[in-house]
Design a protein around this motif. Structure first.
Motif, PDB file in Angstrom:
ATOM      1  N   CYS A 158       1.910   6.518  -7.010  1.00 35.21           N
ATOM      2  CA  CYS A 158       1.027   7.139  -7.521  1.00 35.21           C
ATOM      3  C   CYS A 158       1.205   8.712  -7.539  1.00 35.21           C
ATOM      4  O   CYS A 158       0.988   9.462  -8.419  1.00 35.21           O
ATOM      5  N   HIS A 159       1.774   9.118  -6.408  1.00 32.39           N
ATOM      6  CA  HIS A 159       2.231  10.373  -5.986  1.00 32.39           C
ATOM      7  C   HIS A 159       3.501  10.911  -7.162  1.00 32.39           C
ATOM      8  O   HIS A 159       3.441  11.883  -7.651  1.00 32.39           O
TER       9      HIS A 159
ATOM     10  N   SER B   4       0.938   3.926  -2.989  1.00 30.25           N
ATOM     11  CA  SER B   4       0.705   5.349  -2.814  1.00 30.25           C
ATOM     12  C   SER B   4       1.847   6.244  -3.348  1.00 30.25           C
ATOM     13  O   SER B   4       1.755   7.320  -3.832  1.00 30.25           O
ATOM     14  N   GLU B   5       2.958   5.878  -2.975  1.00 28.26           N
ATOM     15  CA  GLU B   5       4.258   6.668  -3.433  1.00 28.26           C
ATOM     16  C   GLU B   5       4.329   6.660  -4.797  1.00 28.26           C
ATOM     17  O   GLU B   5       4.683   7.551  -5.435  1.00 28.26           O
TER      18      GLU B   5
ATOM     19  N   ARG C 101       0.912  -1.140   0.011  1.00 29.18           N
ATOM     20  CA  ARG C 101       0.015   0.010  -0.077  1.00 29.18           C
ATOM     21  C   ARG C 101       0.913   1.243   0.025  1.00 29.18           C
ATOM     22  O   ARG C 101       0.527   2.291  -0.909  1.00 29.18           O
ATOM     23  N   VAL C 102       1.880   1.290   0.921  1.00 28.91           N
ATOM     24  CA  VAL C 102       2.830   2.277   0.897  1.00 28.91           C
ATOM     25  C   VAL C 102       3.536   2.631  -0.340  1.00 28.91           C
ATOM     26  O   VAL C 102       3.698   3.709  -1.050  1.00 28.91           O
TER      27      VAL C 102
END
Length: 98
Positions: A88-89, A85-86, A81-82
């Motif tokens: 995607c950013h 998320s990273e 998940r982390v």
């Protein structure tokens, strides 16, 4: 097994091995001279630690996994998940020209 042998076998430094011991992830026995004596179980545990560190799992969380306080699958799902998320950013920043 002595620390030099463990270092060679695992491809990590003595400092790393001592750090994991200091953090409570491992408790090798000591021989009569006071030197660490790594058992097969200690080596297996060190191998697990090395793999989990390569996956980016923090030392504290590794302790929870080894103690059974956090299932490995949960830790890996958190890690994914982390990373997602990273990613995607980073992708968003790239697409915005940053």
């Amino acid at each position: 097994m002595k620390i030099n042998e463990a270092e060679q076998l695992l491809g990590i430094t003595k400092a790393n091995i001592r750090f994991y011991e200091k953090e409570g992830l491992l408790t090798p026995s000591r021989n009569e001279s006071g030197y660490r004596d790594y058992s097969e179980a200690d080596i297996r545990q060190l191998k697990q630690i090395v793999i989990l560190r390569k996956l980016g799992i923090p030392v504290q969380q590794i302790g929870d996994i080894l103690d059974g306080a956090q299932p490995l699958q949960d830790a890996l799902e958190d890690d994914v998940r982390v990373l997602f998320s990273e990613g995607c950013h980073l992708w968003k920043d790239r697409s915005e020209g940053l």
